[in-house]
Scaffold this motif. Sequence first.
Motif, PDB file in Angstrom:
ATOM      1  N   HIS A  97      -5.190 -24.955  10.851  1.00 45.25           N
ATOM      2  CA  HIS A  97      -6.034 -24.748  12.002  1.00 45.25           C
ATOM      3  C   HIS A  97      -4.983 -24.109  13.257  1.00 45.25           C
ATOM      4  O   HIS A  97      -5.205 -23.450  14.420  1.00 45.25           O
ATOM      5  N   GLU A 153      -4.959 -28.243   5.210  1.00 47.32           N
ATOM      6  CA  GLU A 153      -4.461 -29.107   6.248  1.00 47.32           C
ATOM      7  C   GLU A 153      -3.502 -30.125   6.119  1.00 47.32           C
ATOM      8  O   GLU A 153      -3.897 -30.974   6.626  1.00 47.32           O
ATOM      9  N   CYS A 192     -14.522 -21.885  10.936  1.00 47.16           N
ATOM     10  CA  CYS A 192     -14.466 -20.453  10.574  1.00 47.16           C
ATOM     11  C   CYS A 192     -14.618 -20.350   9.154  1.00 47.16           C
ATOM     12  O   CYS A 192     -14.758 -19.150   8.747  1.00 47.16           O
ATOM     13  N   PRO A 247      -9.987 -20.983  13.648  1.00 44.34           N
ATOM     14  CA  PRO A 247     -10.501 -22.139  14.567  1.00 44.34           C
ATOM     15  C   PRO A 247     -11.527 -23.016  13.762  1.00 44.34           C
ATOM     16  O   PRO A 247     -11.973 -22.434  12.533  1.00 44.34           O
ATOM     17  N   SER A 248     -11.863 -24.383  14.140  1.00 46.58           N
ATOM     18  CA  SER A 248     -12.598 -25.113  13.120  1.00 46.58           C
ATOM     19  C   SER A 248     -14.011 -24.466  12.977  1.00 46.58           C
ATOM     20  O   SER A 248     -14.538 -23.835  13.901  1.00 46.58           O
TER      21      SER A 248
END
Lengths: 274, 368, 303
Positions: free
Chosen positions: B193, B160, B41, B38-39
């Motif tokens: 993510h 990403e 992390c 998750p963001s």
Amino acid sequence: MRAIKIQKILLFTILSLGAMVYLGPFIFSVIVSFSDNKNLINQPGQIVNSGWTLRNYIYIWKDLPFATWLFNSVVITACQTVTNVFFSALAGFTFAKLEFRGKNLIFGAMLASLMIPGIILIIPKFLIINEFRMINSYPGLILPGMISVVNIFLMKQFFETMPKDLVQAALIDGCNYFQMFWKVFIPNSKPALAAVAIYTFQGTWNEFMWPLIATNTSEMFTLPVGMASLRYELLTDWPAIMAGTILVSIPTLIIFIIFQRYFIQGVASTGGKE
Amino acid sequence: MATIEIKNLQKTYPNNHYAIKGIDVSIQEGEFVVLVGPSGCGKSTLLRMIAGLEDISGGDLFFNEKLMNSVHPKDRNIAMVFQNYALYPHMTVYDNMAFGLKLKKMLKAEIYQRVTDAAETLGLTEYLDRLPKEMSGGQRQRVAIGRAIVRKPDVFLFDEPLSNLDAKLRVQMRTEIKTLHRKLKNTMVYVTHDQIEAMAMGDKIVILKDGVVHQTDSPINLFRHPKNKFVAGFIGSPAMNFVSGEIVKEEGLYFVAQGMKFSIPPPLQVSMERYLGKRVDMGFRPEYVYDKGLEKERRLSTDVEIEILVVENVGSESYNHFRLNGMDTIYSYRSSSSNAHIPGEKLTVGIDLERLHFFDVETEESIL
Amino acid sequence: MVSGYGLKIKMKRNSSTKKEQQFWAFTFLFFPLMLLAIFVFIPILFSLGISFFNWELMASQQNFLGVNNYIEIFGDKIFYKAMLNTVLYTIGVVPIQTMLALFLAFVMNQKIRGRVFFRTAFYIPAVTSSVVTSIIFVAIYSKEGLLNSILGNFGFAANDWLTNPHTALISIMMLNIWTTSGYFMVSFLAGLQNIPNSLYEAAKLEGASRRQQFWHITVPMVRPVTYFVVVMSLIGCFQVFDQVFVMSDGGPNNATTTMAYYVYQNAFRYFRLGYGAATAIVLAGIIMIVTVIQKKYFPPNPY
């Protein structure tokens, strides 16, 4: 529909009258500058009848040190604008994209200095330049204007809008930080640089108080200082004085009209960013 | 090509905040490793530390057994693809790809060769003279990948790279990157993510949360054998259902919750013994819930009566959401579309007893 | 320290990127900061120092006067006159200039033919040298000048605007309003264009008239710009110098001596640099107090 049309006409009339008020003095000055008759400044209508001449311009250019002042203004403005924009961009880039010790402290001090009214700087600046033996010299006229906090601030804000990934991509591609600044960030900031440059140009070209204080002989005057001296020297030779004002205004006017977009942008970006 | 060894890597910020709390990962030559979580992390931070864009506060980073901690990014022989492409806006596609090589003072002919080859691979040949702003998002990301390829790096790093693309293009680019990996056989480290993207792409997946590795494994093992409740809930879509209950002993061990009673599968009987009389969390995936009226083959749990609340029909299958005996939590159950349900429908389901997961309430670790 | 992970932290062992950034940052900032130090930071402190001396250019040693310069200021009638003139000037110019600028911007923001021409027309005085505009207005204001001839048509007696103590200051104020309103108009215009159209659409749906839209949407939404314009305008007016120097030289009989002009006069006409610096500091103090008051009572964004 009709109400809207009437409103439009009303607006247009107001704006036209306004434009008359804002441009009128310049038109007046142009007309007088071509006038043959030294005593007719009250009746532009009569001036039109009294005959046209270029004599005033020739007189200003040939018999007065106008060309010298123009040369001084060009040299000073060019040097200041180029160095100021370069240093502002460099410092703005540093504050926006680099992390270093004392960053917040230095930037805070710069912002605080913006709160200090410029008038208190005049006397110490004069004494410092005097101490350097630079009064009445190009360095004395140029050095104090080579940097400005406002420009650093504007460039910082602009560079902050550019993504941080660009820094990282450049690092991975093997740039050092100067190459990154010069080859990646500068080529992508032309609009911001132009706005800052033009803003600086205008301020420097029109600057009056500092060259007034930092010069003491006519051959070092800039155009505004020279013009101000003419006002008392020529007294009521209005046609000649007006010819001078027109000559001084032409460069700014040309640059303004060409780069209008950037002027507007410059004002817009300094405004409302409190 | 390179192996990457990450040993007890840490990142702290000046306020003693830990972004990365001692991570160990080892990456084989040519492996495609996905860092997912998750963001916040720490996955991007970890990637940037591998790239050399973030300082390493503690621990060691090796490429091919060579310590990399204080090596400059440009000397690590890596290439990176960024989320927002990070193309140089004032340079053409060709110049964007050639920039790093020019800085290395490579011969012009060599640069030309590499750039045109990469453009060929990526189908960018006809766009070489364009500026980034004249291209679509997908094309820009291809340029960014091209910029990475021409460097012939030991390691590709992806941060990403697909999150700015629309859903359809994302799936397409996913395949393209995997194909590229098969062709180049480079070591690649990929951050996302999105667990579906991770599952679809990774040879190996590293699941991170709060700066700690929760599990490193192949996609199928993560799905089948999650080490803890977080991994179990993070992997899979719709997410795993959790029920809190108690272990009781009759003629064997049973899990009891909300009027349901499941016998513990034989392999777990022994390890469950110490939870006797205690609370545990039980997890089951929506995929392993079956309509009792239809499924006869599998060993299913005792009857569970449910009432369908909402049905999401996604075409080939539908996700049925329901509540258990007046509990607030909403659970889901996946059925094929041919067996579609409607909201308000009441039915009896059973859960595949081979596919139950149990978690310690305190540690959230999987009970094996 | 954070514990519980059993880590040995080897802080700062290998901060290559940090050190590198540090190096470049100081390289890049060296010249800019040196210039700022010499021409901004040091002068700010230096001016305070000078104000405690009877500073003379040629003297080998300067006489320390303590606060005597400041004491002298409080008994200086011309200083009071200058302060009064400056305050009058500011009170006269700032509100009119701001309202005029907002009005022009509002009108200019409508769809109207020749917008670019009008914008240019209103902006030209602002880009022109203050010396030039001042000289042109000296001609316009002079006894046989354009203004008197226009007013003469309506039966007014000729007035020598700049040598009449009753009209000299007002004449300079008019000039300033004329030059800078166009400049601030552009600031407002940018502010107006930043107001999302959806706000006006929402107001229209709720039946707001144009007047109501102006007072309830436009004015509050441009408030940050208004704040900025007023601050800039205040700072400019308090330090007005060029126009006074060119048009009236502070005359007649100090009717147009402003504080900035008085600073200049003391320092560079009478060469009383210490006294000049003291007056500059008092002026700067007043400006700073006024802007602080403004920030406190009329903040840019009260919402």
